[in-house]
Design an enzyme around this catalytic site. Structure first.
Site, PDB file in Angstrom:
ATOM      1  CB  CYS A   3      -0.972  -0.018   1.180  1.00 17.06           C
ATOM      2  SG  CYS A   3      -0.195  -0.010   2.814  1.00 17.06           S
ATOM      3  CG  ASN A   6       4.355  -1.683   5.240  1.00 11.70           C
ATOM      4  OD1 ASN A   6       5.456  -1.967   5.711  1.00 11.70           O
ATOM      5  ND2 ASN A   6       3.412  -2.578   5.115  1.00 11.70           N
ATOM      6  CB  CYS A   8      -3.767   1.726   7.063  1.00  9.26           C
ATOM      7  SG  CYS A   8      -3.540   3.229   8.026  1.00  9.26           S
ATOM      8  NE  ARG A   9      -4.536   1.437   1.768  1.00  7.83           N
ATOM      9  CZ  ARG A   9      -4.370   2.208   0.716  1.00  7.83           C
ATOM     10  NH1 ARG A   9      -5.232   2.139  -0.278  1.00  7.83           N
ATOM     11  NH2 ARG A   9      -3.347   3.043   0.626  1.00  7.83           N
ATOM     12  CB  SER A  10       0.217  -3.525   2.848  1.00  7.44           C
ATOM     13  OG  SER A  10       1.069  -2.596   3.460  1.00  7.44           O
ATOM     14  CG  ASP A 121      -5.451   5.943   2.446  1.00  2.00           C
ATOM     15  OD1 ASP A 121      -5.465   5.503   3.611  1.00  2.00           O
ATOM     16  OD2 ASP A 121      -4.643   6.789   2.038  1.00  2.00           O
TER      17      ASP A 121
HETATM   18  P1  4NP Z   1      -1.808   2.770   4.099  1.00  2.00           P
HETATM   19  O1  4NP Z   1      -2.498   4.116   4.682  1.00  2.00           O
HETATM   20  O2  4NP Z   1      -1.256   3.139   2.731  1.00  2.00           O
HETATM   21  O3  4NP Z   1      -2.941   1.816   4.013  1.00  2.00           O
HETATM   22  O4  4NP Z   1      -0.738   2.372   5.086  1.00  2.00           O
HETATM   23  C1  4NP Z   1      -1.856   5.345   4.706  1.00  2.00           C
HETATM   24  C2  4NP Z   1      -0.954   5.638   5.697  1.00  2.00           C
HETATM   25  C3  4NP Z   1      -0.353   6.882   5.750  1.00  2.00           C
HETATM   26  C4  4NP Z   1      -0.646   7.822   4.780  1.00  2.00           C
HETATM   27  C5  4NP Z   1      -1.537   7.526   3.782  1.00  2.00           C
HETATM   28  C6  4NP Z   1      -2.136   6.280   3.732  1.00  2.00           C
HETATM   29  N1  4NP Z   1      -0.040   9.098   4.836  1.00  2.00           N
HETATM   30  O5  4NP Z   1      -0.339   9.943   3.968  1.00  2.00           O
HETATM   31  O6  4NP Z   1       0.793   9.368   5.725  1.00  2.00           O
END
Ligand code: 4NP
Length: 154
Positions: A3, A6, A8-10, A121
């Site tokens: 993602c 790294n 939240c989702r992955s 997201d």
């Molecule tokens: P992820 O979520 O891609 O599922 O880990 C996010 C975590 C942080 C951010 C965006 C999405 N950020 O912009 O910091």
């Protein structure tokens, strides 16, 4: 599992798939990892909302540590699942050849082939967003686990 951050989702996808593979068979010799296309959160643990949702479903991602996707991941893994179209493009931009490109897939295409649906997201969403993401990833990981089982039978 890849993602953006790294956190939240992955990490959720990694934890869910590991648990399914382990409960399917101790003999499925499969390495599962996750990474982010960005370096924003390198070295951090998973977002507490992902940790909480995972725990609610008896999945432990408490020891996760964020890392960035690297080109060498194309050599270490047979499949690379992108959570959304932006991640997909970023991974494809790092691919060196057709072999690398052939490994990359939008994760929700295992559920609905060709639709290119994103795992949304959840970073700026409330807890409902995390449960929604969990359910999507759980369904996709059921199918991926079946595919891994079939490939190990040969
Ligand atoms: P992820 O979520 O891609 O599922 O880990 C996010 C975590 C942080 C951010 C965006 C999405 N950020 O912009 O910091």
């Amino acid at each position: 599992m890849v993602c953006l951050g790294n956190i939240c989702r992955s990490p959720l996808a990694e934890g869910i798939l590991k648990k399914k593979i382990n409960s399917a068979s101790a003999e499925l010799n499969t390495q599962v990892e996750s990474a982010g296309t960005s370096s924003y959160h390198v070295g951090e643990g998973a977002d507490h909302r992902s940790v909480d949702i995972a725990r609610k479903h008896q999945v432990n991602i408490g020891l996760h540590k964020s890392r960035q996707f690297v080109t060498a991941d194309f050599d270490r893994f047979d499949k690379i699942y992108a959570m959304d179209k932006s991640n997909y493009r970023n991974i494809m931009n790092r691919a060196r050849n057709e072999s690398d490109r052939s490994k990359v897939e939008m994760i929700l295409n295992v559920v609905e082939p060709g639709k290119d649906n994103d795992v949304p997201d959840p970073y700026y969403s409330g807890n409902n967003g995390f449960e929604y993401v969990y359910q999507m990833l759980d369904e996709a990981c059921n199918i991926i686990t079946d595919e891994i089982k079939e490939n190990n039978i040969k």
